[in-house]
Design a protein around this motif. Structure first.
Motif, mmCIF file in Angstrom:
data_model
loop_
_atom_site.group_PDB
_atom_site.id
_atom_site.type_symbol
_atom_site.label_atom_id
_atom_site.label_comp_id
_atom_site.label_asym_id
_atom_site.label_seq_id
_atom_site.Cartn_x
_atom_site.Cartn_y
_atom_site.Cartn_z
ATOM 1 N N GLU A 256 0.845 -1.196 0.000
ATOM 2 C CA GLU A 256 0.000 0.000 0.000
ATOM 3 C C GLU A 256 0.883 1.250 0.000
ATOM 4 O O GLU A 256 2.099 1.176 0.148
ATOM 5 C CB GLU A 256 -0.905 0.024 1.231
ATOM 6 N N LEU A 257 0.265 2.381 -0.235
ATOM 7 C CA LEU A 257 0.889 3.692 -0.097
ATOM 8 C C LEU A 257 2.064 3.920 -1.052
ATOM 9 O O LEU A 257 2.963 4.703 -0.770
ATOM 10 C CB LEU A 257 1.335 3.909 1.364
ATOM 11 N N THR A 262 -1.216 1.574 -5.864
ATOM 12 C CA THR A 262 -2.377 2.449 -5.729
ATOM 13 C C THR A 262 -2.839 2.948 -7.094
ATOM 14 O O THR A 262 -2.067 3.040 -8.045
ATOM 15 C CB THR A 262 -2.069 3.673 -4.849
ATOM 16 N N ARG A 265 -8.170 7.383 -6.575
ATOM 17 C CA ARG A 265 -7.999 8.563 -5.729
ATOM 18 C C ARG A 265 -7.065 8.311 -4.547
ATOM 19 O O ARG A 265 -6.987 9.123 -3.631
ATOM 20 C CB ARG A 265 -9.367 9.065 -5.236
ATOM 21 N N TYR A 266 -6.368 7.196 -4.566
ATOM 22 C CA TYR A 266 -5.431 6.900 -3.481
ATOM 23 C C TYR A 266 -4.090 7.586 -3.749
ATOM 24 O O TYR A 266 -3.542 7.511 -4.844
ATOM 25 C CB TYR A 266 -5.232 5.397 -3.339
ATOM 26 N N PHE A 268 0.091 8.482 -2.422
ATOM 27 C CA PHE A 268 1.238 7.636 -2.130
ATOM 28 C C PHE A 268 2.417 8.446 -1.627
ATOM 29 O O PHE A 268 2.465 9.668 -1.754
ATOM 30 C CB PHE A 268 1.661 6.831 -3.363
ATOM 31 N N ASP A 289 -1.295 13.348 -3.152
ATOM 32 C CA ASP A 289 -2.680 13.017 -2.827
ATOM 33 C C ASP A 289 -3.589 14.104 -3.377
ATOM 34 O O ASP A 289 -3.162 15.255 -3.539
ATOM 35 C CB ASP A 289 -2.903 12.891 -1.311
ATOM 36 N N LYS A 294 -3.714 15.675 3.418
ATOM 37 C CA LYS A 294 -3.111 14.364 3.667
ATOM 38 C C LYS A 294 -1.597 14.382 3.513
ATOM 39 O O LYS A 294 -0.904 13.495 4.026
ATOM 40 C CB LYS A 294 -3.715 13.321 2.726
ATOM 41 N N TYR A 298 1.196 12.214 5.556
ATOM 42 C CA TYR A 298 2.213 11.357 4.936
ATOM 43 C C TYR A 298 3.610 11.727 5.444
ATOM 44 O O TYR A 298 4.439 10.844 5.710
ATOM 45 C CB TYR A 298 2.180 11.509 3.420
ATOM 46 N N ARG A 360 -3.447 11.880 -11.954
ATOM 47 C CA ARG A 360 -2.588 11.362 -10.888
ATOM 48 C C ARG A 360 -1.164 11.880 -11.119
ATOM 49 O O ARG A 360 -0.211 11.120 -11.347
ATOM 50 C CB ARG A 360 -2.636 9.843 -10.868
#
Length: 418
Positions: A256-257, A262, A265-266, A268, A289, A294, A298, A360
């Motif tokens: 993840e992350l 990802t 809308r996630y 990293f 993000d 956020k 992070y 993104r």
């Protein structure tokens, strides 16, 4: 409207991609590479040859030009922007573009390195391009469609508007930037000289895409300090910063992350550069993000991971530096809904379905929006950018030209100032 027009976007694109304009993130100059001037100067000369007398190149390699208004209305000045540089990820030297006429749908084997194969399985958008003319590189370089497709589209738009004065429009500013791929694309844009009220970058992919949202982005750098000692006599003295940094990196989640785990809308956190010696190691990350808040979370998460690594290696220490890169353009564009709305109408007038999308990544428009120029991002057809599988459809580029011409006309029709 375009039935009898001979598009120039294909020939322009094929010429532009052969010019190496790769930017360099480690350079301190602006532009980061002198070779970016080669394309910028060519573009200014071509614009002048069209009759755009004020086309010029500044000391940072930016091209500024104006298509004068031919309307009696008072119309906001709009800007179309693309960048001339290509990404540092893959070489842009010696690009040999290949046109695959009337694409059949088969895998495309790139001749200069047959191990490089562009497949519809890995690139599903390509399966929609059967019958179109696909341009690729030859297998040893990127193509440069990011963003020379956008550059060529804007140049053909200018050609169309200059040769078709019956299309009414307000003043249009053209801006070509340098160093976008290394995050410095608008560092030196003179907003007063630009003189535009609203803008559009041409730097998105699939036909019909209008992006009015991007990631927000920060960079964070961790500098780990160890303790130097002769390795033969280092017991209870030596602290190896390489090992500290390695423990830090290894502690990051594997599922993840990260960019490789990802989508949608996630966001990293992503390590992009590491260098150093036993005494000092620097690790650079980018944080991404759609929700700006956020990014702080992070950064705090990574600080905690770094501190955990320090506990394993007593005597080590770390310095942390955070730098803002860009912010989600939607925070600005929501205040000016007509900017994206006009772009969507232009897509429809050109006979396409609108694909509302969130990027993104970031564009020059991300920062321009916060510099006073609300600036969505529009499609060019560029796909699989930053690598050897990059490709673009000629027909997608032509449709982008149509869209920009319609967009200029819509601003004259609907955006006039009372």
């Amino acid at each position: 409207m375009f039935d009898k027009y001979s598009f120039t976007v294909r020939e322009k694109f094929l010429r532009y991609v052969t010019i190496d304009t790769q930017s360099d993130p480690h350079s301190k100059t602006s532009p980061s590479t002198e070779k970016q001037f080669t394309l910028s100067r060519l573009l200014a000369k071509e614009l002048q040859a069209m009759g755009i007398a004020d086309a010029s190149v500044d000391l940072h390699g930016y091209v500024y030009a104006t298509i004068p208004s031919n309307s009696e209305k008072k119309v906001p000045v709009i800007c179309f922007c693309s960048h001339v540089d290509t990404a540092p990820d893959c070489t842009g030297a010696g690009v040999k573009p290949i046109v695959h006429e009337n694409y059949s749908g088969a895998d495309i084997v790139l001749p200069d390195d047959p191990t490089q194969v562009i497949t519809t399985r890995e690139h599903p958008y390509l399966s929609k391009k059967i019958g179109e003319d696909i341009i690729t590189a030859s297998g040893t370089t990127l193509l440069g469609a990011d963003d020379k497709a956008g550059v060529a589209v804007i140049m053909d738009m200018a050609n169309y508007l200059i040769t078709h004065p019956e299309v009414k429009h307000g003043a249009i500013r053209i801006l070509f930037t340098t160093d976008e791929e290394i995050g410095r694309g608008v560092d030196h844009v003179n907003m007063e000289q630009l003189g535009a009220e609203f803008g559009y970058t041409l730097d998105a992919g699939e036909r019909g895409v209008v992006e009015d949202e991007t990631f927000s982005a920060d960079a964070i750098t961790f500098t780990f300090y160890g303790v130097s000692a002769h390795p033969g006599y280092g017991k209870d003295k030596l602290v190896n910063a390489i090992k500290v940094a390695s423990a830090f990196i290894d502690s990051l989640p594997k599922d993840e992350l990260s960019p490789e785990t990802t989508d949608g809308r996630y966001g990293f956190v992503h390590p992009v550069h590491i260098e150093g010696i036993g005494e000092k190691v620097t690790v650079e990350f980018i944080l991404r993000d759609f929700v700006t808040g956020k990014l702080t979370a992070y950064a705090d998460y990574l600080r905690d991971k770094a501190n955990d690594a320090l506990k394993i290696f007593p005597g080590a220490r770390v310095d942390v530096q955070v730098r803002e890169q860009y912010r989600n353009m939607k925070e600005v564009l929501d205040q000016y809904p007509q900017v994206a709305a006009f772009a969507k109408e232009a897509v429809e007038r050109a006979g396409m379905e609108v694909i509302a999308s969130s990027a993104r990544g970031g564009t020059d428009g991300s920062r321009l929006s916060f510099m006073g120029l609300p600036c969505p991002n529009l499609f060019t057809g560029e796909m699989a950018f930053h690598g050897k599988h990059e490709y673009v459809s000629v027909q997608d580029m032509e449709k982008a030209v149509e869209m920009t011409v319609h967009l200029a006309a819509i601003w004259e029709e609907k955006g006039s100032i009372a």
